[in-house]
Write a protein that holds these residues in place. Structure first.
Motif, PDB file in Angstrom:
ATOM      1  N   SER A   8     -11.322  -4.625  24.366  1.00 23.49           N
ATOM      2  CA  SER A   8     -10.937  -4.949  25.710  1.00 23.49           C
ATOM      3  C   SER A   8     -11.746  -5.751  26.092  1.00 23.49           C
ATOM      4  O   SER A   8     -11.382  -6.991  27.114  1.00 23.49           O
ATOM      5  N   ASP A   9     -13.151  -5.733  26.238  1.00 25.84           N
ATOM      6  CA  ASP A   9     -14.025  -6.352  26.842  1.00 25.84           C
ATOM      7  C   ASP A   9     -14.164  -7.824  26.296  1.00 25.84           C
ATOM      8  O   ASP A   9     -14.397  -8.550  26.960  1.00 25.84           O
ATOM      9  N   GLN A  10     -14.309  -7.733  25.059  1.00 25.24           N
ATOM     10  CA  GLN A  10     -14.359  -9.036  24.220  1.00 25.24           C
ATOM     11  C   GLN A  10     -12.995 -10.011  24.477  1.00 25.24           C
ATOM     12  O   GLN A  10     -12.993 -11.316  24.494  1.00 25.24           O
ATOM     13  N   PHE A  11     -11.819  -9.229  24.599  1.00 25.66           N
ATOM     14  CA  PHE A  11     -10.577 -10.196  24.983  1.00 25.66           C
ATOM     15  C   PHE A  11     -10.828 -10.564  26.269  1.00 25.66           C
ATOM     16  O   PHE A  11     -10.273 -11.786  26.632  1.00 25.66           O
ATOM     17  N   GLU A  12     -11.370 -10.083  27.230  1.00 25.75           N
ATOM     18  CA  GLU A  12     -11.674 -10.563  28.553  1.00 25.75           C
ATOM     19  C   GLU A  12     -12.681 -11.667  28.459  1.00 25.75           C
ATOM     20  O   GLU A  12     -12.613 -12.657  29.302  1.00 25.75           O
ATOM     21  N   SER A  13     -13.684 -11.436  27.651  1.00 26.06           N
ATOM     22  CA  SER A  13     -14.409 -12.673  27.469  1.00 26.06           C
ATOM     23  C   SER A  13     -13.720 -13.964  26.930  1.00 26.06           C
ATOM     24  O   SER A  13     -13.864 -15.095  27.229  1.00 26.06           O
ATOM     25  N   ASP A  14     -12.862 -13.551  26.065  1.00 30.44           N
ATOM     26  CA  ASP A  14     -12.087 -14.900  25.513  1.00 30.44           C
ATOM     27  C   ASP A  14     -11.440 -15.446  26.737  1.00 30.44           C
ATOM     28  O   ASP A  14     -11.045 -16.685  26.712  1.00 30.44           O
ATOM     29  N   ARG A  15     -10.798 -14.538  27.504  1.00 34.93           N
ATOM     30  CA  ARG A  15      -9.980 -14.973  28.587  1.00 34.93           C
ATOM     31  C   ARG A  15     -10.682 -15.988  29.744  1.00 34.93           C
ATOM     32  O   ARG A  15      -9.963 -17.017  29.958  1.00 34.93           O
ATOM     33  N   GLY A  16     -11.889 -15.435  29.847  1.00 36.00           N
ATOM     34  CA  GLY A  16     -12.843 -16.306  30.702  1.00 36.00           C
ATOM     35  C   GLY A  16     -13.421 -17.671  30.214  1.00 36.00           C
ATOM     36  O   GLY A  16     -13.121 -18.818  30.658  1.00 36.00           O
ATOM     37  N   ARG A  17     -13.479 -17.787  28.840  1.00 37.06           N
ATOM     38  CA  ARG A  17     -13.682 -18.708  28.193  1.00 37.06           C
ATOM     39  C   ARG A  17     -12.561 -19.927  28.039  1.00 37.06           C
ATOM     40  O   ARG A  17     -12.617 -21.009  28.372  1.00 37.06           O
ATOM     41  N   ILE A  18     -11.414 -19.556  27.952  1.00 32.57           N
ATOM     42  CA  ILE A  18     -10.157 -20.255  27.910  1.00 32.57           C
ATOM     43  C   ILE A  18      -9.877 -20.878  29.179  1.00 32.57           C
ATOM     44  O   ILE A  18      -9.563 -21.960  29.271  1.00 32.57           O
ATOM     45  N   ILE A  19      -9.840 -19.868  30.259  1.00 33.77           N
ATOM     46  CA  ILE A  19      -9.322 -20.557  31.505  1.00 33.77           C
ATOM     47  C   ILE A  19     -10.417 -21.338  32.185  1.00 33.77           C
ATOM     48  O   ILE A  19     -10.088 -22.342  32.805  1.00 33.77           O
ATOM     49  N   GLN A  20     -11.667 -21.184  31.925  1.00 34.28           N
ATOM     50  CA  GLN A  20     -12.705 -22.197  32.468  1.00 34.28           C
ATOM     51  C   GLN A  20     -12.766 -23.296  31.429  1.00 34.28           C
ATOM     52  O   GLN A  20     -14.042 -24.009  31.720  1.00 34.28           O
TER      53      GLN A  20
END
Length: 482
Positions: free
Chosen positions: A22-34
């Motif tokens: 879950s934490d790693q997918f949250e990291s993905d989320r930040g990389r994508i949105i930013q």
């Protein structure tokens, strides 16, 4: 069948497969949105190029709507599965899958060039016309590979460019599960399109990734146990969300721009659906309503609205149709879950011959006939085509340079010619670094010149396709006296 085997935190670089998923997918989320790729979507065409009316959708606002629809589908699937989710290894993964699908929906258009599909066509027409000037293809030792590379350069595809952005240009280093969720088409650009009757032909009808990202896709497929030519299961959900979202959105934008009004649209929708569905317009498949009843109800609500009739019409059209399409997409996923898991379902979830499929076809046909074919849209498309073609013409001197001359200019050994040096300075540094990095392991290998030209062509395509509509127009005006 165990979905937990495909939903994991493996990345290519700085990998920590034991980290909390879950934490790693949250990291993905930040990389994508930013990422810059997402920001550029706000100035890229959905239907109407160079549109000044901010109420009309851009690629970004469209992608946000797809994101919301994707989330809705995932939640509906888990609601329908209930306790059965345990049988498929899904019981503890609702939030993770929701995040993966949301972000794949947000990313699905990042590879699209300026001016949408007309921009794709302009790039492909230009390379088809101009690549034959380069004799190095016929001089290569490996004739088959050189012909395949030449063919791929004539097949620019936004879906494949998205993977190039993720892996080679921005190096987002997403988890393989996140990256695979946008693998809509599974054919490498080196391969020919298969005949329709061949297995997996739908999944291979377009180029899904380029030769330049073949190693990344191979590693991704190995880690996620995806067979060659097959899909990652969550890509079906991203595709369904896109199909549901744009079918109404494009038409709404047409009404917003005054190309037709709600009453005219209602008539076109009912007439087209009656024909497409073989006169089943009176079948009550939309929560007790027929398609005609749903459209008529939306029109009646709009008639009663004193201020914003168009908004009211589309609100009620969405309420009645979108929810039904989401429910059907979720049911289709569950009914075909083994084929979806294996990535071998050779169609979209909504392309099942049902009345829901006919409804999607109706919206597409009405949009093509009454919006995309209007003089305003076609004029803008022609302008976009001319801009892309003009930019490629302007940058062609870089492609006409000999291998030695171009590589010396890149390395700083030579300043280059009068025109070439100035064009070279306009190329984005990150694209140049990607070009250089791709060539590092190839310098002492056979057919280096063919590979160098391939990555140089990718460099030019990266530059043009990464532009926003407005920047492409400004660059065109800068390079040509207006």
């Amino acid at each position: 069948m165990d979905f937990s085997k495909k939903i994991n935190a493996t990345r290519r670089y700085n990998n920590n497969s034991n980290a909390n998923v879950s934490d790693q997918f949250e990291s993905d989320r930040g990389r994508i949105i930013q990422s810059a790729a997402i920001r550029r979507l706000q100035q890229k065409t959905q239907v109407f190029p160079l549109e000044r009316n901010s109420a009309v959708r851009s690629r970004l606002t469209h992608s946000l709507e797809v994101q919301q629809t994707g989330r809705h589908i995932v939640r509906t699937i888990f609601k329908k599965l209930g306790d059965d989710a345990k049988k498929y290894g899904l019981s503890e993964l609702e939030r993770e899958i929701e995040s993966l699908v949301e972000m794949s929906c947000l990313m699905h258009d990042i590879g699209n060039p300026p001016f949408g599909h007309f921009g794709e066509a302009a790039i492909n027409h230009w390379f088809t016309k101009h690549l034959d000037k380069h004799v190095l293809f016929s001089q290569a030792d490996n004739k088959m590979l050189s012909l395949q590379i030449k063919q791929e350069l004539k097949s620019f595809e936004g879906n494949a460019q998205a993977f190039r952005i993720i892996f080679s240009l921005l190096k987002l280093n997403l988890t393989y599960s996140q990256a695979a969720s946008i693998l809509k088409y599974t054919r490498c650009g080196l391969d020919m399109r298969p005949d329709k009757e061949k297995p997996l032909s739908y999944l291979k009808k377009k180029v899904g990734f380029y030769y330049s990202e073949l190693e990344d896709i191979t590693l991704l497929s190995e880690h996620l146990e995806i067979k060659p030519g097959h899909r990652f299961p969550l890509a079906y959900l991203m595709e369904a969300a896109d199909d549901i979202s744009y079918c109404l959105a494009d038409i709404e934008d047409g009404v917003e721009k005054g190309l037709l009004n709600c009453k005219q649209l209602a008539e076109h929708l009912i007439t087209t659906f009656t024909r497409v569905s073989d006169n089943q317009a009176d079948t009550a498949f939309l929560r007790g309503k027929s398609f005609q009843q749903a459209v008529d109800y939306a029109l009646s609500r709009a008639d009663k609205e004193p201020i914003n009739k168009t908004h009211e019409f589309f609100v009620w059209l969405r309420v009645q149709l979108i929810h039904a399409l989401v429910e059907h997409a979720a049911s289709s996923f569950i009914d075909n879950i083994q084929q979806v898991y294996d990535g071998e379902l050779n169609r979209a979830l909504l392309e099942d011959g049902s009345l829901f499929h006919h409804m999607i076809s109706t919206f597409k046909e009405v949009a093509i006939t009454h919006i995309f074919s209007t003089n305003e849209v076609e004029t803008k498309e022609l302008q976009g085509y001319r801009i892309i073609t003009g930019l490629l013409d302007a940058y062609e001197p870089l492609l006409l340079m000999q291998t030695e001359a171009f590589t010396k200019m890149v390395s700083g050994e030579d300043k280059g010619g009068l025109i070439e040096a100035r064009l070279y300075k306009r190329l984005p540094k990150k694209h140049l670094k990607a070009y250089q990095q791709a060539l590092l392991p190839l310098h002492n290998k056979p057919d280096f010149k063919v590979h160098e030209f391939y990555y140089r062509s990718r460099l030019i395509q990266d530059n043009i396709s990464g532009m926003t509509d407005q920047f492409a127009l400004e660059e065109f005006q800068n390079l040509y006296i207006s």
